[in-house]
Structures are given as C-alpha cells and as structure tokens.
Design an enzyme around this catalytic site. Structure first.
Site, PDB file in Angstrom:
ATOM      1  N   ASN A  32      -5.596  -4.480  -4.563  1.00 54.19           N
ATOM      2  CA  ASN A  32      -4.823  -3.652  -3.636  1.00 54.19           C
ATOM      3  C   ASN A  32      -5.781  -2.999  -2.649  1.00 54.19           C
ATOM      4  O   ASN A  32      -6.912  -2.662  -3.020  1.00 54.19           O
ATOM      5  CB  ASN A  32      -4.067  -2.568  -4.441  1.00 54.19           C
ATOM      6  CG  ASN A  32      -3.004  -1.892  -3.614  1.00 54.19           C
ATOM      7  OD1 ASN A  32      -3.278  -1.014  -2.807  1.00 54.19           O
ATOM      8  ND2 ASN A  32      -1.769  -2.312  -3.806  1.00 54.19           N
ATOM      9  N   ALA A  33      -5.302  -2.802  -1.417  1.00 52.74           N
ATOM     10  CA  ALA A  33      -6.128  -2.160  -0.398  1.00 52.74           C
ATOM     11  C   ALA A  33      -6.545  -0.759  -0.841  1.00 52.74           C
ATOM     12  O   ALA A  33      -7.613  -0.274  -0.470  1.00 52.74           O
ATOM     13  CB  ALA A  33      -5.373  -2.098   0.927  1.00 52.74           C
ATOM     14  N   GLU A  35      -5.886  -9.569 -17.336  1.00 46.01           N
ATOM     15  CA  GLU A  35      -5.457  -9.302 -18.715  1.00 46.01           C
ATOM     16  C   GLU A  35      -4.243  -8.377 -18.728  1.00 46.01           C
ATOM     17  O   GLU A  35      -3.321  -8.550 -19.533  1.00 46.01           O
ATOM     18  CB  GLU A  35      -6.598  -8.657 -19.513  1.00 46.01           C
ATOM     19  CG  GLU A  35      -7.795  -9.571 -19.728  1.00 46.01           C
ATOM     20  CD  GLU A  35      -8.832  -9.476 -18.603  1.00 46.01           C
ATOM     21  OE1 GLU A  35      -8.450  -9.174 -17.448  1.00 46.01           O
ATOM     22  OE2 GLU A  35     -10.010  -9.712 -18.882  1.00 46.01           O
ATOM     23  N   CYS A  73      -6.082  -5.968 -13.403  1.00 45.22           N
ATOM     24  CA  CYS A  73      -6.814  -7.094 -13.998  1.00 45.22           C
ATOM     25  C   CYS A  73      -5.858  -8.175 -14.500  1.00 45.22           C
ATOM     26  O   CYS A  73      -4.690  -7.900 -14.825  1.00 45.22           O
ATOM     27  CB  CYS A  73      -7.656  -6.622 -15.172  1.00 45.22           C
ATOM     28  SG  CYS A  73      -9.078  -5.629 -14.718  1.00 45.22           S
ATOM     29  N   ASN A  87      -5.505 -11.537 -11.630  1.00 41.81           N
ATOM     30  CA  ASN A  87      -5.759 -10.207 -11.081  1.00 41.81           C
ATOM     31  C   ASN A  87      -5.013 -10.038  -9.763  1.00 41.81           C
ATOM     32  O   ASN A  87      -4.812 -11.001  -9.009  1.00 41.81           O
ATOM     33  CB  ASN A  87      -7.256  -9.896 -10.947  1.00 41.81           C
ATOM     34  CG  ASN A  87      -8.069 -10.939 -10.217  1.00 41.81           C
ATOM     35  OD1 ASN A  87      -7.689 -12.098 -10.157  1.00 41.81           O
ATOM     36  ND2 ASN A  87      -9.188 -10.539  -9.667  1.00 41.81           N
ATOM     37  N   CYS A 112      -9.200  -2.937 -20.243  1.00 42.50           N
ATOM     38  CA  CYS A 112      -8.425  -4.079 -20.755  1.00 42.50           C
ATOM     39  C   CYS A 112      -8.707  -4.334 -22.224  1.00 42.50           C
ATOM     40  O   CYS A 112      -7.832  -4.812 -22.955  1.00 42.50           O
ATOM     41  CB  CYS A 112      -8.684  -5.325 -19.910  1.00 42.50           C
ATOM     42  SG  CYS A 112      -7.782  -5.241 -18.344  1.00 42.50           S
ATOM     43  N   TYR A 172      -8.072   0.471  -3.560  1.00 40.33           N
ATOM     44  CA  TYR A 172      -8.788  -0.251  -4.627  1.00 40.33           C
ATOM     45  C   TYR A 172      -8.419   0.100  -6.071  1.00 40.33           C
ATOM     46  O   TYR A 172      -8.247  -0.805  -6.883  1.00 40.33           O
ATOM     47  CB  TYR A 172     -10.301  -0.085  -4.450  1.00 40.33           C
ATOM     48  CG  TYR A 172     -10.890  -0.792  -3.249  1.00 40.33           C
ATOM     49  CD1 TYR A 172     -10.119  -1.597  -2.409  1.00 40.33           C
ATOM     50  CD2 TYR A 172     -12.244  -0.650  -2.949  1.00 40.33           C
ATOM     51  CE1 TYR A 172     -10.671  -2.225  -1.303  1.00 40.33           C
ATOM     52  CE2 TYR A 172     -12.804  -1.290  -1.848  1.00 40.33           C
ATOM     53  CZ  TYR A 172     -12.015  -2.075  -1.028  1.00 40.33           C
ATOM     54  OH  TYR A 172     -12.570  -2.708   0.046  1.00 40.33           O
TER      55      TYR A 172
HETATM   56  N1  THU Z   1     -11.211  -8.609 -13.340  1.00 38.10           N
HETATM   57  C1  THU Z   1     -10.224  -9.088 -14.153  1.00 38.10           C
HETATM   58  O1  THU Z   1      -9.090  -9.331 -13.714  1.00 38.10           O
HETATM   59  N2  THU Z   1     -10.519  -9.300 -15.454  1.00 38.10           N
HETATM   60  C2  THU Z   1     -11.769  -9.186 -16.007  1.00 38.10           C
HETATM   61  O2  THU Z   1     -11.936  -9.492 -17.177  1.00 38.10           O
HETATM   62  C3  THU Z   1     -12.888  -8.684 -15.180  1.00 38.10           C
HETATM   63  C4  THU Z   1     -12.527  -8.257 -13.798  1.00 38.10           C
HETATM   64  C5  THU Z   1     -10.889  -8.433 -11.912  1.00 38.10           C
HETATM   65  C6  THU Z   1     -10.700  -7.033 -11.428  1.00 38.10           C
HETATM   66  C7  THU Z   1     -11.004  -7.207  -9.953  1.00 38.10           C
HETATM   67  O3  THU Z   1      -9.822  -7.679  -9.291  1.00 38.10           O
HETATM   68  C8  THU Z   1     -12.041  -8.304  -9.891  1.00 38.10           C
HETATM   69  O4  THU Z   1     -11.946  -8.987 -11.140  1.00 38.10           O
HETATM   70  C9  THU Z   1     -13.453  -7.800  -9.706  1.00 38.10           C
HETATM   71  O5  THU Z   1     -13.759  -6.794 -10.607  1.00 38.10           O
END
Ligand code: THU
Length: 139
Positions: A47-48, A57, A55, A44, A94, A50
C-alpha cells in the site's frame, strides 16, 4: 517431493504471480493446507501508506479462515530470486499469525522460485511463543 508439498508450491507460485508489490518489488506467495486437506493461497498486498501493506502469509490465513478452515496443517512460502542464497522466512508478525492456527510441529516450507530451501517447524520459527492456551483457549 510429497504431494502436499507439490500442491502447496503450485498454489503459492500462482498467488505470487499476482503479488501487488510496486514499492518493494519483492513478490511473495504463500499457501496453507487446512485440517480438511484444502489448499489456500495468498500474496503480499502493499500500500502507498507503507504500514498498511499485508504479507502473503496474512493473506493466506485470511483466505483459509474465510473459506471455513480452522487449522494450518502445513504451510509454504515462496520469495526471492533463484540462486540468491537467502531464506524468505515469515516476518515476526506472521510467525505469530501462523502460530495462532498451527501446532508447534507444523512444518513451514521456505522456498525460492526453484523449489524448497529449508523446512522449519512453527516452534523453531517462534520458540517460547504466547498463544491461545495462555488465554485459556484450546485449539
Ligand atoms: N513479505 C511477505 O509477504 N512475506 C514474507 O515472508 C516476507 C516479506 C512481503 C512484505 C512486503 O510486501 C515485501 O515482502 C517486502 O518486505
């Protein structure tokens, strides 16, 4: 565990170590195997501003497409802490991103840092999904 699982887990763990998550402090790693057996991974990237965060994925799928892959044959996600008893399942957006490149039965392994917690198919994660076939596209 199987060999593809082990390579996915190793790649996702490595990518997770590079997660840029200064705001949530929730590091996630993901990995996918494409139709040629190649492994791609991502983390993941927050970014500032938000909503601009990405993610793990999404990063992984971007890596796969940029690397010439076109289908996800198996996918894995790692998040959380050992013993937290939670599933770091892909978010709704995702699930749709994964669905674009995967078959309904494609396995998605949901892991914690200690290993596998649950495996779900793409269809279990996103039932009755809208996809390329709705627009007359065949995978
Ligand atoms: N996040 C992911 O990258 N994948 C997931 O399956 C769940 C959530 C990230 C998004 C964000 O950077 C942080 O986890 C908290 O939500």
């Amino acid at each position: 565990m199987s060999e593809p699982f082990d390579s996915l887990f190793a790649a996702a763990s490595q990518a997770r170590a590079h997660a840029y998550a200064p705001y949530s402090r929730f590091a996630v790693g993901a990995a996918a195997i494409d139709e040629e057996g190649r492994v791609f991974a991502g983390c993941n990237v927050e970014n500032a501003a938000y909503p601009q965060g990405q993610c793990a994925e999404a990063t992984t799928i971007g890596m796969m497409v940029a690397g010439g892959g076109s289908r996800i044959v198996e996918m894995l996600v790692i998040g959380g802490e050992p013993g937290d008893g939670l599933l770091c399942t892909p978010c709704g957006g995702c699930r749709q991103r994964i669905r674009e490149f995967a078959a309904p039965e494609t396995p998605v392994h949901i892991c914690g840092p200690e290993g596998l917690r649950r495996t779900a198919s793409v269809d279990e994660l996103l039932p009755y999904s809208f996809g390329p076939d709705n627009l007359g596209h065949r995978a």
